[in-house]
Design an enzyme around this catalytic site. Structure first.
Site, PDB file in Angstrom:
ATOM      1  N   LYS A   1      47.147  30.642  36.653  1.00  0.00           N
ATOM      2  CA  LYS A   1      45.852  29.996  36.820  1.00  0.00           C
ATOM      3  C   LYS A   1      45.333  29.720  35.414  1.00  0.00           C
ATOM      4  O   LYS A   1      44.975  30.640  34.672  1.00  0.00           O
ATOM      5  CB  LYS A   1      44.875  30.889  37.583  1.00  0.00           C
ATOM      6  CG  LYS A   1      43.475  30.277  37.697  1.00  0.00           C
ATOM      7  CD  LYS A   1      42.464  31.275  38.232  1.00  0.00           C
ATOM      8  CE  LYS A   1      41.052  30.714  38.092  1.00  0.00           C
ATOM      9  NZ  LYS A   1      40.020  31.709  38.449  1.00  0.00           N
TER      10      LYS A   1
ATOM     11  N   GLY B   1      30.509  32.804  38.739  1.00  0.00           N
ATOM     12  CA  GLY B   1      29.601  33.939  38.845  1.00  0.00           C
ATOM     13  C   GLY B   1      28.184  33.613  39.271  1.00  0.00           C
ATOM     14  O   GLY B   1      27.364  34.518  39.413  1.00  0.00           O
TER      15      GLY B   1
END
Length: 263
Positions: A99, A160
């Site tokens: 990733k 987040g």
């Protein structure tokens, strides 16, 4: 025929990918991963290195779960750093999946689109199967696909934040333009309802970490996300009704007037 999701030819039953950071304890992390039903767990050697003593217990837990490992390059700010971390991850975790994360701005941790494309090209040429974490920009998506990416991981909103899908139109544009690419919404998903919304658009999978790890009950939240992703996928496959401009009676009575939507 089973409805699976493909990651560079590997067929998976679960459409939920889960992160391994931020949990209150290793045991809670393990319980949440199991509850999620996820078959892919992301981790970073910048946070946990199985070769040092401090990370060995963590690594043993991940290995015991029998999941696919997706190393990430979290925290990298340059092409050189990201490429080097990807190579280290391949050696340590024995996988060519990565990733690819490349921070372009420390304020909202937005991926750097220019460096991301450059690093993607380098890693693809080196045999990696790159899952690039990108913004929801259609042109950047085009460049990544043209380089050879079979998976794209656009954000829903900054990592987040838990704000959900800030630009559904942009995500839908990527989905419509590249129907055969595996599309995974990564970052910003804060509630199961956000995951449902993305899956109803035809997104292939969701990657989560903070929304589960920071919940009061991570295991229960993992179960909620698992169910919401399954529901969203089922709704997409069922084919949602078309929105109408005016009210339409569900049980019209004979000789009772009601509004018609004229063509």
């Amino acid at each position: 025929m089973k409805d699976t999701v493909s990651i560079y030819g590997t067929e998976l039953n679960s459409r939920l990918l889960i992160g391994s950071a931020l949990y209150p304890s290793p045991q809670i992390m393990q319980d949440a991963i199991i509850a999620s039903g996820a078959e892919i767990v992301t981790l970073s050697i910048s946070r946990q290195n199985p070769q040092d003593n401090g990370g060995q217990h963590f690594w043993n837990i991940i290995q015991s779960l029998g999941v696919h490992i997706l190393p990430n390059t979290a925290g990298c700010h340059s092409v050189k750093d990201a490429v080097n971390m990807a190579k280290m991850s391949r050696e340590i975790f024995q996988t060519d999946w990565v990733k690819l994360e490349l921070v372009g701005d420390d304020y909202n941790l937005q991926p750097d689109p220019i460096d991301l494309v450059q690093a993607t090209e380098i890693l693809l040429n080196d045999g990696f199967k790159v899952l690039p974490y990108c913004t929801d920009d259609l042109v950047i998506a085009r460049h990544l696909v043209e380089l050879g990416c079979e998976v794209l991981m656009p954000w829903g909103s900054p990592i987040g934040t838990g704000k959900g899908l800030l630009n559904p139109y942009a995500l839908q544009a990527i989905r419509d333009r590249y129907p055969d690419i595996t599309l995974i919404v990564d970052s910003g998903i804060g509630l199961p309802s956000h995951a449902v919304q993305a899956m109803e658009m035809g997104v292939d999978a969701i990657l989560l970490n903070t929304a589960i790890a920071h919940a009061n009950k991570p295991q229960q939240m993992a179960e909620a996300f698992k169910k919401s992703i399954e529901a969203g996928r089922s709704a997409y496959l069922a084919g949602p009704m078309t929105e109408q401009k005016s009210a339409q009676p569900s049980t019209p009575k004979i000789d009772s007037p009601f509004w018609h939507h004229s063509a």
